[in-house]
Design an enzyme around this catalytic site. Sequence first.
Site, PDB file in Angstrom:
ATOM      1  N   MET A   1       0.847  -1.353  -0.244  1.00 25.07           N
ATOM      2  CA  MET A   1      -0.286  -0.311  -0.139  1.00 25.07           C
ATOM      3  C   MET A   1       0.797   1.282  -0.218  1.00 25.07           C
ATOM      4  SD  MET A   1      -2.749  -1.214  -0.102  1.00 25.07           S
ATOM      5  CE  MET A   1      -3.968  -2.880   0.139  1.00 25.07           C
ATOM      6  N   CYS A   2       0.156   2.139  -0.027  1.00 21.67           N
ATOM      7  CA  CYS A   2       0.968   3.580   0.753  1.00 21.67           C
ATOM      8  C   CYS A   2       0.978   4.868   1.886  1.00 21.67           C
ATOM      9  CB  CYS A   2       0.542   4.594  -0.723  1.00 21.67           C
ATOM     10  SG  CYS A   2       0.029   3.374  -2.534  1.00 21.67           S
ATOM     11  N   ARG A   3       1.422   5.789   1.584  1.00 17.68           N
ATOM     12  CA  ARG A   3       1.274   6.753   2.869  1.00 17.68           C
ATOM     13  C   ARG A   3       1.306   7.684   2.312  1.00 17.68           C
ATOM     14  NH1 ARG A   3      -0.314   4.743   7.292  1.00 17.68           N
ATOM     15  NH2 ARG A   3      -1.848   3.246   5.053  1.00 17.68           N
ATOM     16  N   ASN A 113      -4.620   5.094  -1.358  1.00 14.46           N
ATOM     17  CA  ASN A 113      -3.543   4.462  -0.826  1.00 14.46           C
ATOM     18  C   ASN A 113      -4.988   3.354  -0.917  1.00 14.46           C
ATOM     19  OD1 ASN A 113      -2.391   2.637   1.113  1.00 14.46           O
ATOM     20  ND2 ASN A 113      -2.758   3.552   2.773  1.00 14.46           N
TER      21      ASN A 113
END
Length: 275
Positions: A1-3, A113
């Site tokens: 995933m991401c931030r 995200n």
Amino acid sequence: MCRWLAYSGTPILLDSILYRPAHSLIDQSLHAKMGVETTNGDGFGVGWYGEDTDSPAVVRDIGPAWSDRNLREIARHVVSPLFFGHIRASTGTAVQQTNCHPFRHGPWMWMHNGAIDGFHLIRRDLAMAVDPGLFADIEGSTDSEMMFYLALTLGLEEDPPGAVARMAGLVERTGRARGVEFPLQMTVAVTDGVRLWAFRYSSQKESRSLFYSSRVETLRSLHPDLAFLRELSDDARLIVSEPLGDLPGAWNAVPEGSYGVVQPEGDRMADFVPV
């Protein structure tokens, strides 16, 4: 995933948000606490609005944010009242510049995200739903950019919450028709340069983390000794994947299945339900 993080308020140096906090976005690129992955090193991007342009500037690259000298240089010199920052952990699509967030179309910016589960199964179906006049502007191969162009197709410029709800409903219907039980996982930020919307939703009702900062006047009353709070306008607001520090009273979780808007006429939060 991401931030990711989104800032709106007093014009400030990007450095003051991207690098200086104890648990800054740059720190999260190596030491995320609430994401699926601890390390988010598959690229980064920043986007910001200047005073004399209707379209945001966007800088993206495929390297890790923690070691990028150009990003640090930009952050030390760019001042903006509204900007996005994103660090990427790929969910399967290629590590390439066109897959890094934020994505831009005209005055709009978008970052995400999460993931569309089974995207490889339904990518063609979703692509066919994009307005043909917009399709040629899709540069990358991510589910995130596809979501953006679906939202644009479904009325983002006129009704952002409604368009995102219609996009989410389309993704869920399409995924379930292909046997995907929980098609959508998303925290999304989108802005037109004036207003900023943030959404937290997942088909499984177990969405990725998302927080918004308390009102500046509240923080001033809680922490009168902090000089930097006196420099911010009352309407300054941050929305982040995870808190940038542990200042008591500073951070509030965005409720599951909801969205908020930061706007000149006052912030607002409401339930989010796919259409």
